[in-house]
Scaffold this active site. Structure first.
Site, PDB file in Angstrom:
ATOM      1  N   HIS A 208       0.841  -1.204   0.000  1.00  0.00           N
ATOM      2  CA  HIS A 208       0.000   0.000   0.000  1.00  0.00           C
ATOM      3  C   HIS A 208       0.876   1.254   0.000  1.00  0.00           C
ATOM      4  O   HIS A 208       0.630   2.198  -0.736  1.00  0.00           O
ATOM      5  CB  HIS A 208      -0.893   0.042   1.257  1.00  0.00           C
ATOM      6  CG  HIS A 208      -1.952  -1.022   1.308  1.00  0.00           C
ATOM      7  ND1 HIS A 208      -2.165  -1.812   2.413  1.00  0.00           N
ATOM      8  CD2 HIS A 208      -2.888  -1.401   0.403  1.00  0.00           C
ATOM      9  CE1 HIS A 208      -3.167  -2.632   2.178  1.00  0.00           C
ATOM     10  NE2 HIS A 208      -3.625  -2.415   0.970  1.00  0.00           N
TER      11      HIS A 208
ATOM     12  N   LYS B  51     -16.929  -7.064   3.595  1.00  0.00           N
ATOM     13  CA  LYS B  51     -16.201  -8.307   3.881  1.00  0.00           C
ATOM     14  C   LYS B  51     -16.238  -8.553   5.388  1.00  0.00           C
ATOM     15  O   LYS B  51     -17.102  -8.053   6.073  1.00  0.00           O
ATOM     16  CB  LYS B  51     -14.754  -8.191   3.395  1.00  0.00           C
ATOM     17  CG  LYS B  51     -14.634  -7.979   1.902  1.00  0.00           C
ATOM     18  CD  LYS B  51     -13.210  -8.085   1.417  1.00  0.00           C
ATOM     19  CE  LYS B  51     -12.411  -6.842   1.670  1.00  0.00           C
ATOM     20  NZ  LYS B  51     -11.099  -6.810   1.047  1.00  0.00           N
TER      21      LYS B  51
ATOM     22  N   ARG C 107      -1.435  -6.476  -8.285  1.00  0.00           N
ATOM     23  CA  ARG C 107      -0.218  -7.215  -7.950  1.00  0.00           C
ATOM     24  C   ARG C 107       0.019  -8.345  -8.938  1.00  0.00           C
ATOM     25  O   ARG C 107       1.138  -8.636  -9.328  1.00  0.00           O
ATOM     26  CB  ARG C 107      -0.330  -7.816  -6.538  1.00  0.00           C
ATOM     27  CG  ARG C 107      -0.323  -6.801  -5.433  1.00  0.00           C
ATOM     28  CD  ARG C 107      -0.849  -7.384  -4.151  1.00  0.00           C
ATOM     29  NE  ARG C 107      -2.240  -7.792  -4.316  1.00  0.00           N
ATOM     30  CZ  ARG C 107      -3.030  -8.160  -3.334  1.00  0.00           C
ATOM     31  NH1 ARG C 107      -2.570  -8.226  -2.111  1.00  0.00           N
ATOM     32  NH2 ARG C 107      -4.284  -8.502  -3.565  1.00  0.00           N
TER      33      ARG C 107
ATOM     34  N   SER D 100      -2.993  -7.768   3.073  1.00  0.00           N
ATOM     35  CA  SER D 100      -3.345  -7.549   4.482  1.00  0.00           C
ATOM     36  C   SER D 100      -3.872  -8.849   5.089  1.00  0.00           C
ATOM     37  O   SER D 100      -3.584  -9.179   6.235  1.00  0.00           O
ATOM     38  CB  SER D 100      -4.433  -6.483   4.601  1.00  0.00           C
ATOM     39  OG  SER D 100      -3.989  -5.269   4.067  1.00  0.00           O
TER      40      SER D 100
HETATM   41  O1  PNS Z   1      -9.103  -2.750  -0.018  1.00  0.00           O
HETATM   42  P1  PNS Z   1     -10.321  -3.286  -0.706  1.00  0.00           P
HETATM   43  O2  PNS Z   1     -11.178  -4.024   0.294  1.00  0.00           O
HETATM   44  O3  PNS Z   1      -9.987  -4.115  -1.912  1.00  0.00           O
HETATM   45  O4  PNS Z   1     -11.171  -2.019  -1.226  1.00  0.00           O
HETATM   46  C1  PNS Z   1     -12.431  -2.171  -1.844  1.00  0.00           C
HETATM   47  C2  PNS Z   1     -13.102  -0.802  -2.103  1.00  0.00           C
HETATM   48  C3  PNS Z   1     -13.152   0.031  -0.844  1.00  0.00           C
HETATM   49  C4  PNS Z   1     -12.308  -0.052  -3.153  1.00  0.00           C
HETATM   50  C5  PNS Z   1     -14.541  -1.081  -2.640  1.00  0.00           C
HETATM   51  O5  PNS Z   1     -15.172  -1.991  -1.806  1.00  0.00           O
HETATM   52  C6  PNS Z   1     -15.403   0.182  -2.728  1.00  0.00           C
HETATM   53  O6  PNS Z   1     -15.141   1.057  -3.522  1.00  0.00           O
HETATM   54  N1  PNS Z   1     -16.452   0.251  -1.882  1.00  0.00           N
HETATM   55  C7  PNS Z   1     -17.353   1.397  -1.819  1.00  0.00           C
HETATM   56  C8  PNS Z   1     -18.769   1.020  -2.254  1.00  0.00           C
HETATM   57  C9  PNS Z   1     -18.905   1.052  -3.759  1.00  0.00           C
HETATM   58  O7  PNS Z   1     -18.746   2.069  -4.397  1.00  0.00           O
HETATM   59  N2  PNS Z   1     -19.171  -0.138  -4.339  1.00  0.00           N
HETATM   60  C10 PNS Z   1     -19.272  -0.331  -5.768  1.00  0.00           C
HETATM   61  C11 PNS Z   1     -17.898  -0.589  -6.364  1.00  0.00           C
HETATM   62  S1  PNS Z   1     -17.977  -0.940  -8.068  1.00  0.00           S
END
Ligand code: PNS
Length: 173
Positions: free
Chosen positions: A19, A43, A93, A131
């Site tokens: 990150h 999650k 990645r 993570s």
């Molecule tokens: O670190 P992560 O868990 O891979 O991040 C995921 C994240 C936060 C980028 C994604 O879950 C997100 O954007 N959530 C906000 C809700 C949203 O907009 N959902 C539709 C995404 S297409």
């Protein structure tokens, strides 16, 4: 003059060197980079509280003048529009990340065609770091030295081993 704001969204539970590598790369190409912590991830329940993750990210990004930390809830596209961001930064990645990232990027584009997703690759040294694995390894007594920043390593050890010690002490009572 154009001032390009980007968001780097995620759960960061906890932040890893991967990150941090991406934050550094993002801060080099965008005028402003907002590391945006998702308030209520769908999650599993995060190990670190939102405040703890925010504090870690603030400590880690102090050297970068154009990086700030924020917390968001709801749709990413709505948050991006609120803060005036033109781009979403995400790390890829390995090929295994690509399918999920492509789906999210295309869905976000459908929701707001003005918002671009920019993918960057972390240094290959961190291409296998996540993570989830970091937490699992520390929980099982392994070492993640060099894969996460030292301050995260200290706080992770404290959280996991501290909780273990309190459970052991409670059993002895
Ligand atoms: O670190 P992560 O868990 O891979 O991040 C995921 C994240 C936060 C980028 C994604 O879950 C997100 O954007 N959530 C906000 C809700 C949203 O907009 N959902 C539709 C995404 S297409």
């Amino acid at each position: 003059m154009k001032h390009i704001v980007a968001i780097y969204p995620g759960t960061f539970d906890p932040p890893t060197n991967g990150h941090l590598d991406l934050i550094q790369r993002g801060s080099n190409i965008f005028d402003e980079l907002i590391v945006a912590l998702l308030r209520n991830p769908e999650k599993e329940e995060p190990l670190f509280s939102l405040a703890e993750r925010r504090r870690m990210l603030e400590d880690l990004t102090r050297p970068y003048d154009n990086v700030r930390i924020d917390i968001f809830g709801g749709l990413l596209v709505d948050y991006a529009s609120k803060v005036g961001a033109r781009a979403v930064l995400r790390g890829i990645r390995a090929i295994s990340d690509y399918e999920y990232e492509l789906q999210m990027a295309l869905m976000n584009r459908k929701l707001d065609p003005r918002l671009e997703t920019v993918f960057m690759m972390p240094a290959e040294t961190y291409s296998y770091v996540s993570s989830r694995l970091v937490k699992e390894i520390v929980q099982l007594g392994g070492s993640v030295h060099g894969l996460i920043p030292e301050l995260v390593e200290e706080r992770l050890e404290k959280k996991i081993n501290g909780a273990r010690r309190s459970r052991a002490a409670a059993r002895k009572l």
